[in-house]
Scaffold this motif. Structure first.
Motif, PDB file in Angstrom:
ATOM      1  N   LYS B  66       0.673  -1.082   0.165  1.00 22.97           N
ATOM      2  CA  LYS B  66      -0.119   0.343   0.467  1.00 22.97           C
ATOM      3  C   LYS B  66       0.642   1.209   0.335  1.00 22.97           C
ATOM      4  N   THR B  67       1.517   0.719   0.467  1.00 27.93           N
ATOM      5  CA  THR B  67       3.441   2.432   0.569  1.00 27.93           C
ATOM      6  C   THR B  67       3.476   2.452  -0.679  1.00 27.93           C
ATOM      7  N   ILE B  68       4.425   1.679  -1.308  1.00 26.41           N
ATOM      8  CA  ILE B  68       5.469   1.367  -2.457  1.00 26.41           C
ATOM      9  C   ILE B  68       4.370   1.140  -3.589  1.00 26.41           C
ATOM     10  N   PHE B  69       3.333   1.731  -3.913  1.00 26.04           N
ATOM     11  CA  PHE B  69       2.363   1.568  -4.941  1.00 26.04           C
ATOM     12  C   PHE B  69       2.085   2.757  -5.396  1.00 26.04           C
ATOM     13  N   GLN B  70       1.872   3.576  -3.630  1.00 28.90           N
ATOM     14  CA  GLN B  70       0.703   4.654  -3.579  1.00 28.90           C
ATOM     15  C   GLN B  70       2.114   5.804  -3.743  1.00 28.90           C
ATOM     16  N   TYR B  71       1.122   7.162  -4.016  1.00 27.80           N
ATOM     17  CA  TYR B  71       1.987   8.327  -4.443  1.00 27.80           C
ATOM     18  C   TYR B  71       3.316   8.769  -2.735  1.00 27.80           C
ATOM     19  N   GLY B  72       3.799   9.336  -3.361  1.00 27.03           N
ATOM     20  CA  GLY B  72       5.112   9.332  -2.020  1.00 27.03           C
ATOM     21  C   GLY B  72       6.454   9.128  -2.563  1.00 27.03           C
ATOM     22  N   ALA B  73       7.347   9.571  -0.934  1.00 28.09           N
ATOM     23  CA  ALA B  73       8.617   8.983  -0.819  1.00 28.09           C
ATOM     24  C   ALA B  73       9.209   7.703  -1.211  1.00 28.09           C
ATOM     25  N   PRO B  74      10.587   7.332  -1.298  1.00 28.30           N
ATOM     26  CA  PRO B  74      11.206   6.667  -0.392  1.00 28.30           C
ATOM     27  C   PRO B  74      11.511   6.513   0.636  1.00 28.30           C
ATOM     28  N   ARG B  75      11.538   6.949   1.586  1.00 28.80           N
ATOM     29  CA  ARG B  75      12.087   7.501   2.903  1.00 28.80           C
ATOM     30  C   ARG B  75      12.595   6.475   3.604  1.00 28.80           C
ATOM     31  N   THR B  76      12.423   4.689   3.467  1.00 25.22           N
ATOM     32  CA  THR B  76      13.183   4.025   3.787  1.00 25.22           C
ATOM     33  C   THR B  76      14.555   4.131   3.477  1.00 25.22           C
ATOM     34  N   LEU B  77      14.731   3.984   2.080  1.00 24.10           N
ATOM     35  CA  LEU B  77      15.762   4.558   1.207  1.00 24.10           C
ATOM     36  C   LEU B  77      16.608   5.539   1.752  1.00 24.10           C
ATOM     37  N   ALA B  78      15.951   6.509   1.982  1.00 28.12           N
ATOM     38  CA  ALA B  78      16.738   8.081   2.156  1.00 28.12           C
ATOM     39  C   ALA B  78      17.021   8.244   3.604  1.00 28.12           C
ATOM     40  N   ALA B  79      16.431   7.115   4.402  1.00 26.07           N
ATOM     41  CA  ALA B  79      16.779   6.641   5.887  1.00 26.07           C
ATOM     42  C   ALA B  79      18.335   6.139   6.106  1.00 26.07           C
ATOM     43  N   TYR B  80      18.286   4.872   5.075  1.00 27.87           N
ATOM     44  CA  TYR B  80      19.223   3.721   5.011  1.00 27.87           C
ATOM     45  C   TYR B  80      20.513   5.380   4.765  1.00 27.87           C
ATOM     46  N   ILE B  81      20.886   5.963   3.743  1.00 32.52           N
ATOM     47  CA  ILE B  81      21.408   6.619   3.047  1.00 32.52           C
ATOM     48  C   ILE B  81      21.954   7.501   4.687  1.00 32.52           C
ATOM     49  N   LEU B  82      21.024   7.736   4.744  1.00 30.03           N
ATOM     50  CA  LEU B  82      21.804   9.161   6.267  1.00 30.03           C
ATOM     51  C   LEU B  82      22.100   8.040   7.545  1.00 30.03           C
ATOM     52  N   GLU B  83      21.897   6.416   7.276  1.00 31.10           N
ATOM     53  CA  GLU B  83      22.840   6.204   8.623  1.00 31.10           C
ATOM     54  C   GLU B  83      24.240   5.431   7.772  1.00 31.10           C
ATOM     55  N   SER B  84      23.710   5.710   6.276  1.00 29.87           N
ATOM     56  CA  SER B  84      25.571   4.966   6.407  1.00 29.87           C
ATOM     57  C   SER B  84      26.278   5.998   5.795  1.00 29.87           C
ATOM     58  N   LEU B  85      26.101   7.293   5.606  1.00 28.97           N
ATOM     59  CA  LEU B  85      26.605   8.461   5.325  1.00 28.97           C
ATOM     60  C   LEU B  85      26.795   8.408   7.379  1.00 28.97           C
ATOM     61  N   ARG B  86      26.733   8.321   8.163  1.00 25.33           N
ATOM     62  CA  ARG B  86      26.968   8.524   9.891  1.00 25.33           C
ATOM     63  C   ARG B  86      27.636   7.049   9.627  1.00 25.33           C
ATOM     64  N   LEU B  87      27.801   5.888   9.970  1.00 23.33           N
ATOM     65  CA  LEU B  87      27.934   4.776  10.242  1.00 23.33           C
ATOM     66  C   LEU B  87      29.312   5.278   9.609  1.00 23.33           C
ATOM     67  N   GLU B  88      29.951   4.845   8.077  1.00 21.65           N
ATOM     68  CA  GLU B  88      30.676   4.770   7.022  1.00 21.65           C
ATOM     69  C   GLU B  88      31.401   6.277   6.999  1.00 21.65           C
ATOM     70  N   GLU B  89      31.033   7.122   7.222  1.00 27.43           N
ATOM     71  CA  GLU B  89      31.709   8.445   7.275  1.00 27.43           C
ATOM     72  C   GLU B  89      31.171   9.399   7.548  1.00 27.43           C
ATOM     73  N   ASP B  90      31.238   9.026   8.995  1.00 22.26           N
ATOM     74  CA  ASP B  90      30.642  10.035  10.165  1.00 22.26           C
ATOM     75  C   ASP B  90      30.716  11.584  10.089  1.00 22.26           C
ATOM     76  N   THR B  91      29.256  11.146   9.216  1.00 27.57           N
ATOM     77  CA  THR B  91      28.718  12.589   8.691  1.00 27.57           C
ATOM     78  C   THR B  91      27.753  12.695   8.887  1.00 27.57           C
TER      79      THR B  91
END
Lengths: 405, 405
Positions: B66-91
């Motif tokens: 219901k989420t992935i087929f509806q209008y919106g934005a891929p919030r879980t991917l944005a969260a993964y990117i932010l987490e990776s930046l923090r973990l891997e690049e201390d940013t």
């Protein structure tokens, strides 16, 4: 070097493009409010074909993974679209006349990019899709509204507006219209009006951007041929036509298309800066669509949305008869358009309606600059449950009656 | 009302936007030629994680349909990117500082939209990604090349160019750079050069657009921190940073991102006209990325591409030593950059190489206007099989030697 709007307090003012001075994101996405939401033009979330799309995803990944995960374009989806146009609408166009896009949003954005310089003028319906208005604003365009009635855009009013602009030395680049199951009014233009509009485009050397977002969602009777098909038959080359899979398949797959004269499409695709429309989503959608699955699914959706329209019209009849509120009965699509009696303001009414547990889109949200939408309400029946419709309309009616009293 | 390029014979000339006058589509997509293709900066097609992505697609559709087929934005991917930046690049950055996009193509296109008015000037490396050049051309921008060496962009040359422009009353809106495993030269800027470039951006009130397309694909040693991280540490707010999942996951999912100062990102997302980045692809990619699957996959890719780089360097050593041809040994990414001896023209050489069964990208395809790329060849080892590399280089060497003779 540009100078951005000085009223902004952005520290990057002197580096921003002019178009960016006032840019803010438009809200997109699923609602968070708990009330009965007649607000959103979102597709029904229970009817997404989960199982069939999961099967299509697995099949496409395992059989065509090297294609769908690589750079490219969803060629099988383009082929499906061309075949459907030929089979269902007797309109045969060349592959070079079509581009698959990220929904009709990107289609409209590309038309804006290929046709509009800053300061250009376009015409549109006086009530229209606010997403398109957002795109035209980003294109630094002046949008001139044209009067409508229950039959949609009025060709005579279009011609009068073009002549008025002509007297000022201005030629509109195109006329943006949603002629079928219009958003927000639910109106559908007759074939006579469509032919008249084409004549006007040809006579005054302008183009038409036909947004056919609610394609396939006809509840009864014959839907007039699209402007695109009529243009194609008459070989005028005056129509750019866009559609979306958002209402008939899944908005989240971000698939749509734009078609038009080859000379224009060549330039339009040259301005498409996104590295190609999502092959992953596009090939999976095309796999899903095979064996009439998509055509059958659309027939299921028609039943769902027709039922909701009927429920909403019945509730309006029951609760708002005799109040002076008027509405249309749409022949398809997602929307019913209410006109309030003199003195009522849909914006002022909204907090009271929300307090009563129902939400809607006030007319002021769907008008270009210069149009007063405050007498109007857009009710969407697409994203509510059947059983919410009667209580939602009852709550709205109660709010309206209290304000009238 | 605009007047398009009169040299065009398009019947829609008087309706086209100025930027559309010469627009033609850039070739994107898988190659059709049968020869050994050192041409394409495409990811290896055998290493897409087909099974894991099919599993992720099924799981995500059935659990979050219901989420992935509806209008919106891929919030879980944005969260993964932010987490990776923090973990891997201390940013650590705020969710409002990032936007998921349709690859870095759309990211760069959005940066162009938010910063560039027609006629604006930007700086870039003298050899650079032709996709970005295409986007800047569509933005009606003047692109000024800056000299590079084996260590990438030369900060002193950047400053000299800015001063030269300043004398003409021109301020560049931003500096577009690929500082790490650069396309096409394979060069990587040292941390000293990065810091110097930041100083220049701050001193002359301009921005940097850092394209980090080959993120993660480091073959050995430490990769310098990104300009984005250095900028973040120094709190300058001078860097817009974009990446793509095209090289590390799947180009066909069209996922990338752009991050930068919140004030700019607010405006940038306001100009994003596509109805939201593909939730279907984005949520599935985020599901796939969980449990270190993506991080482990990138380590597998590093082995594949490092092996190919080694094979190509060995083949170049074997077949081209002593010919006067020189090349770099990239520390990561997809490309080796060849400089031909005086008198050889990579464009003139190409048909002969193709006849010998090998294809490459001539330097003339990766330069802004005014730069002569004819002494250069870009060899990509990303899209060929291991066993094609030695014969491909041998065929190229034979062609070069024949032309030298």
């Amino acid at each position: 070097v540009s100078v951005a709007d000085k009223s902004s307090e952005n520290k990057y003012d002197n580096l921003l493009a002019k178009r960016a001075a006032g840019a803010v994101a438009r809200g997109i996405g699923a609602p968070t409010q708990k009330m009965i939401a007649f607000t959103y033009g979102l597709p029904d979330e229970d009817s997404f074909p989960f199982n069939d799309l999961a099967a299509a995803a697995t099949k496409t990944i395992m059989e065509d993974g090297k294609t769908i995960f690589q750079y490219g374009a969803p060629r099988t989806l383009a082929a499906y679209i061309l075949e459907s146009l030929r089979l269902e609408e007797d309109t045969t166009i060349a592959p070079t006349q079509i581009a698959v896009t990220a929904g009709s949003s990107q289609a409209i954005s590309l038309v804006a990019r290929v046709l509009l310089d800053p300061g250009d003028v376009i015409l549109c319906e006086e009530f229209t899709w606010n997403g398109a208005l957002h795109i035209f604003k980003n294109a630094e365009t002046t949008v001139i509204p044209v009067e409508m009635d229950e039959g949609g855009l009025i060709p005579e009013k279009v011609e009068a507006k073009i002549l008025e602009l002509q007297a000022q030395g201005i030629k509109p680049k195109f006329i943006y219209t949603i002629p079928t199951f219009q958003n927000p009014t639910g109106s559908t233009m007759s074939v006579e009006r469509r032919l008249a509009l084409l004549d006007i485009a040809e006579k005054y050397d302008t183009l038409i951007l036909e947004d056919h977002a609610y394609h396939g969602l006809a509840f009864e009777g014959d839907t007039p041929p699209t402007l695109f098909t009529l243009d194609h038959e008459r070989k005028l080359g005056r129509v750019l036509h866009c559609r979306t899979f958002s209402k008939i398949l899944a908005a989240g797959m971000r698939l749509g298309w734009v078609a038009g004269p080859e000379d224009l499409m060549v330039r339009l695709t040259g301005l498409k800066d996104d590295g190609g429309t999502n092959p992953f989503a596009g090939y999976i959608a095309a796999t899903y669509a095979q064996e009439n699955r998509l055509r059958n699914h659309i027939q299921d959706l028609v039943k769902i949305y027709r039922q909701r329209r009927d429920l909403m019209v019945a509730a309006l009849d029951k609760h708002l008869a005799g109040t002076g509120v008027t509405w249309n009965v749409p022949a398809g699509g997602f929307f019913i358009w209410l006109k309030l009696p003199e003195g009522l303001d849909s914006g002022a009414l909204l907090p009271k309606a929300q307090e009563a547990g129902v939400n809607y889109l006030p007319g002021t949200s769907v008008v270009p600059q210069g149009v007063d939408g405050k007498s109007y309400i857009r009710l969407s029946y697409s994203f509510v449950k059947d059983e919410e419709i009667e209580p939602g309309v009852a709550a709205l009616a109660k709010t309206i009656k209290e304000s009238l009293a």
